[in-house]
Motif scaffolding. Structure first.
Motif, PDB file in Angstrom:
ATOM      1  N   SER A 112      -0.612   0.280 -10.669  1.00  0.00           N
ATOM      2  CA  SER A 112      -0.528   0.736  -9.275  1.00  0.00           C
ATOM      3  C   SER A 112      -1.878   1.186  -8.741  1.00  0.00           C
ATOM      4  CB  SER A 112       0.449   1.898  -9.148  1.00  0.00           C
ATOM      5  OG  SER A 112       1.757   1.438  -9.272  1.00  0.00           O
ATOM      6  N   HIS A 136      -3.412  -0.736  -5.695  1.00  0.00           N
ATOM      7  CA  HIS A 136      -3.636   0.048  -4.474  1.00  0.00           C
ATOM      8  C   HIS A 136      -5.120  -0.032  -4.071  1.00  0.00           C
ATOM      9  CE1 HIS A 136      -2.260   3.231  -1.691  1.00  0.00           C
ATOM     10  NE2 HIS A 136      -3.442   3.785  -1.846  1.00  0.00           N
ATOM     11  N   MET A 185       0.849  -1.211   0.000  1.00  0.00           N
ATOM     12  CA  MET A 185       0.000   0.000   0.000  1.00  0.00           C
ATOM     13  C   MET A 185       0.878   1.252   0.000  1.00  0.00           C
ATOM     14  SD  MET A 185      -3.015  -0.988  -0.231  1.00  0.00           S
ATOM     15  CE  MET A 185      -4.033   0.445   0.099  1.00  0.00           C
ATOM     16  N   SER A 186       1.946   1.175   0.792  1.00  0.00           N
ATOM     17  CA  SER A 186       2.827   2.327   0.940  1.00  0.00           C
ATOM     18  C   SER A 186       3.562   2.647  -0.362  1.00  0.00           C
ATOM     19  CB  SER A 186       3.801   2.012   2.072  1.00  0.00           C
ATOM     20  OG  SER A 186       4.985   2.701   1.916  1.00  0.00           O
ATOM     21  N   ALA A 191       2.559   6.334   4.802  1.00  0.00           N
ATOM     22  CA  ALA A 191       3.350   5.468   3.920  1.00  0.00           C
ATOM     23  C   ALA A 191       4.774   5.312   4.448  1.00  0.00           C
ATOM     24  CB  ALA A 191       3.368   6.043   2.508  1.00  0.00           C
ATOM     25  N   GLY A 251     -10.786   6.515  -0.226  1.00  0.00           N
ATOM     26  CA  GLY A 251     -10.176   5.857  -1.381  1.00  0.00           C
ATOM     27  C   GLY A 251     -11.214   5.419  -2.392  1.00  0.00           C
ATOM     28  N   LYS A 268      -6.096  -3.942  -3.230  1.00  0.00           N
ATOM     29  CA  LYS A 268      -5.458  -4.324  -1.964  1.00  0.00           C
ATOM     30  C   LYS A 268      -6.062  -3.528  -0.802  1.00  0.00           C
ATOM     31  CE  LYS A 268      -3.424  -6.978  -0.292  1.00  0.00           C
ATOM     32  NZ  LYS A 268      -3.183  -8.371  -0.542  1.00  0.00           N
ATOM     33  N   GLY A 269      -6.312  -2.241  -1.035  1.00  0.00           N
ATOM     34  CA  GLY A 269      -6.887  -1.390   0.007  1.00  0.00           C
ATOM     35  C   GLY A 269      -8.256  -1.880   0.439  1.00  0.00           C
ATOM     36  N   THR A 302       2.925   1.625  -3.554  1.00  0.00           N
ATOM     37  CA  THR A 302       2.038   2.038  -4.649  1.00  0.00           C
ATOM     38  C   THR A 302       1.496   3.439  -4.362  1.00  0.00           C
ATOM     39  OG1 THR A 302       0.254   0.806  -3.568  1.00  0.00           O
ATOM     40  CG2 THR A 302       1.331  -0.268  -5.426  1.00  0.00           C
ATOM     41  N   GLY A 303       1.173   3.703  -3.104  1.00  0.00           N
ATOM     42  CA  GLY A 303       0.651   5.025  -2.733  1.00  0.00           C
ATOM     43  C   GLY A 303       1.652   6.129  -2.997  1.00  0.00           C
TER      44      GLY A 303
END
Lengths: 258, 253
Positions: free
Chosen positions: A71, A75, A18-19, A217, A114, A78-79, A21-22
Motif C-alpha cells: 500500500s 500510494h 489513492m483513497s 479520501a 507525500g 500512484k500519487g 490505500t490512504g
C-alpha cells in the motif's frame, strides 16, 4: 476484468485507489501509535520489546504487513504519477495565481508532503525495521520478580544465536523474558539531534498531509453528506492531524531529553 | 468625473493558438467605478481601434448579466476576479482601487487552448455534454406535470446543480485543471430527477470517459473549484459524480 482495469485507470478510479490505500495507511497509524506508546512505559523497554517481537512473529500481522508495504509503495507511486499527470493538464502556468484565496495550502501540496513522508519512511525503516529484521540487534534478558514486580535486565552478548521470538519462562520466582532489544536501538538512536529534527519535521508533514488526506479520501469515495461530513472533518483535524503526529513526535523528543 | 480611477492592466496577448504569447501593459485612465470589468475592456479596445496601432484585445462575452457563462478572465490570480459568486461581467471596477495594477490572463488548461488573447476554446465542455449531458424525450404531447411528483428538497438540489453555466472557472481555478465540478453538476442535475433515470448509468460513464479523453486533470479535492464558482455549486456534486460513476461501473451492465 477489462472493465475493472478501465475503471481503476479513469480519473475517478485512480482517486479511489489513492483513497483506499490512504485510509488503510491511516488505520495502520492508529495501531503503530498505540503500540509505540509502550516506549513511555518505565520498564527498561520490556513492554515495547514484547510488542515488537509480537508484531514481527504473529503470522496474521505478517500478512497484513506485506499488504501495508504494498500500500505504501502503491500510494506513493500512484500519487507521484497523478501529480505528474495533473501537472500536464496545465502546460502553461498562470503568471499570478492566488491559490490561498480558494483552497488550503496542504491540499495544493499533497505531492510535496507525500514525498517528504516517503523519504521519512525510507529513513525510518532502514533505521529500525531493517536493523531489527536483518541487522545485529542485541538481545536482552528481563527478569521480573513475581513478588515485587521489580525488573532486572541483562544484555546477552552479541553473536549469540537466539530465536527471533520471545523466550518466556518462569523460574526461581522470576518471570524471565529474552527478547531482541529494539528499545535500546530507539533510545540510543534518538540521542542524535539530526534524527530527532528529521522526525519532528516529518510529523509536521504528516499532520498537513492528513489534514487534507483523511477527509479527502471520503470525498473521493463519494461519501459527502451534511449529516456526517462534519464528523469526518473533525476526526481528520483532531485525531489524524493533531493527536497522532503529536504522539509520534513526542517519542524522539522524549528520548532526546531524557 | 470625480472618483474615477487610473488602472494599469497587464494583459495576456496571443495572436493565435500556436503563438507563444506575452504580457502587454496598458494604462487605462479615467475608469468609472460603476463600469463593469468588461466595459473597461471596451473602453480600452475603442482606444486601441482609434489609435490604429494594435488590434483590439479579444475576450469572450455575451449576455453581460451573469447567466450565459461566456465571459471568463483570470484576474489577479483568481477566475472572475476577487469577488465571490459573480462572473467577470458582474464584477465592477469599484472592487478595485485607484492606481491598481491588474493582471489578466486567459483560463489555462490543456483542454482549453487559447484561441486569441484572452479567449479560450471551451468546446471540450460541449463534447462532454454531447457524450451524455442530455435526456431523451419522445415526441408527442407533453404529459401532465403532476404525473411526476418531485419532492421540494430534491428539486432544489437538482436546481442548485443545474445553475452551472459552464463558464469553466472550476477548471481555471483547479490546480489540476480538473473538470469534475462541471461534470458533477451536469450529472447531478439529471441523476436527481426522474427524467434523468433511463440514461443515468450510461450518462455517468460516457461523461467521465469524455472528460478524461479531453485531457482534464483528476480531482484532488482542494475545493478551489467550488470556492471560485460564480454559481457557488457545492463539492457534494463531485461526491455524487464519484458515486454515480463507481455505481455505474460496478453495478451497471
Amino acid at each position: 476484468m477489462n472493465w475493472l482495469i478501465k475503471t481503476l485507470n479513469s480519473s475517478i478510479g485512480q482517486k479511489v485507489i489513492m483513497s483506499l490505500t490512504g485510509l488503510f495507511l491511516c488505520s495502520f497509524l492508529i495501531i503503530h501509535m498505540i503500540g509505540n506508546l509502550q516506549l513511555f512505559h518505565d520498564d527498561y523497554g520490556l513492554a515495547f520489546n514484547k510488542y515488537a517481537a509480537f508484531m514481527t512473529t504473529n503470522p496474521l500481522i505478517k500478512v497484513v504487513s506485506y499488504l501495508l508495504y504494498a500500500s505504501i509503495l502503491f500510494h506513493a507511486i500512484k500519487g507521484l504519477h497523478l501529480v505528474y499527470k495533473n501537472n500536464q493538464a496545465r502546460p502553461v502556468k498562470y503568471a499570478v495565481n492566488n491559490g490561498k484565496a480558494n483552497s488550503h495550502w496542504s491540499s495544493r501540496n499533497m505531492g510535496i508532503l507525500g514525498t517528504m513522508l516517503l523519504v521519512f519512511i525510507a529513513v525510518h525503516m532502514s533505521d529500525f525495521w531493517y536493523e531489527y529484521k536483518f541487522g545485529d540487534v542485541p538481545h536482552t534478558q528481563y527478569a521480573v520478580s513475581l513478588e515485587t514486580g521489580e525488573i532486572m535486565t541483562d544484555t546477552i552478548p552479541a553473536g549469540m544465536k537466539l530465536h527471533n521470538k520471545i523466550e518466556d519462562v518462569i523460574a526461581n520466582g522470576k518471570h524471565i523474558y529474552v527478547v531482541k532489544d529494539l528499545y535500546k536501538e530507539v533510545s540510543v538512536g534518538f540521542k542524535e539531534w539530526p534524527l530527532v529534527l528529521l522526525y519532528v519535521l516529518s510529523m509536521f508533514a504528516l499532520s498537513f498531509h492528513l489534514y487534507h488526506g483523511f477527509s479527502s479520501a471520503f470525498q473521493s469515495l463519494g461519501i459527502n453528506h451534511s449529516k456526517y461530513s462534519g464528523l469526518i472533518r473533525f476526526i481528520g483535524l483532531w485525531f489524524f492531524s493533531i493527536i497522532i503526529p503529536l504522539a509520534f513526535a513526542a517519542m524522539p523528543v522524549y528520548f532526546f531529553i531524557s | 468625473m470625480s472618483g474615477n480611477m487610473n488602472i494599469t492592466l497587464k494583459v495576456w496577448r496571443q495572436k493565435n493558438t500556436s503563438d507563444k504569447g506575452r504580457f502587454e501593459t496598458y494604462q487605462v485612465p479615467g475608469v468609472s467605478p460603476d463600469m463593469s470589468f468588461l466595459e473597461m475592456f471596451d473602453v480600452l479596445n475603442e482606444r486601441l481601434v482609434a489609435e490604429g496601432k494594435e488590434v483590439p484585445i479579444a475576450f469572450d462575452h455575451d449576455c453581460r448579466e451573469g447567466i450565459c457563462g461566456m465571459c471568463s478572465l483570470f484576474i489577479n490570480g483568481r477566475p472572475h476576479g476577487p469577488n465571490d459568486g459573480v462572473t467577470t461581467c458582474q464584477l465592477h471596477m469599484r472592487s478595485f482601487k485607484d492606481g491598481d495594477v491588474i493582471v489578466v490572463e486567459p483560463w489555462r488548461a490543456a483542454a482549453f487552448p487559447v484561441i486569441k488573447d484572452l479567449a479560450v476554446d471551451r468546446s471540450s465542455f460541449d463534447r462532454i455534454m454531447s457524450a451524455g449531458g442530455f435526456i431523451s424525450v419522445n415526441t408527442g404531447n407533453a404529459q401532465d406535470a403532476n404525473n411526476l411528483p418531485i419532492g421540494k428538497e430534491i428539486a432544489d438540489e437538482a436546481f442548485e446543480a443545474a445553475t452551472c453555466i459552464g463558464c469553466g472557472a472550476c477548471v481555471a481555478a483547479c490546480k489540476n485543471s480538473s473538470a469534475m465540478l462541471f461534470v458533477g453538476a451536469k450529472v447531478s442535475q439529471f441523476a436527481l430527477l426522474p427524467q434523468g433515470q433511463p440514461e443515468r448509468k450510461q450518462r455517468a460513464l460516457a461523461m467521465v470517459n469524455q472528460m478524461d479523453a479531453e485531457g482534464f486533470g483528476a480531482c484532488t479535492n482542494t475545493g478551489a473549484c467550488s470556492a471560485e464558482c460564480p454559481k457557488e455549486i457545492p463539492l457534494t456534486v463531485i461526491a455524487r459524480l464519484n458515486r454515480e460513476y463507481l455505481g455505474a461501473e460496478f453495478c451497471g451492465k
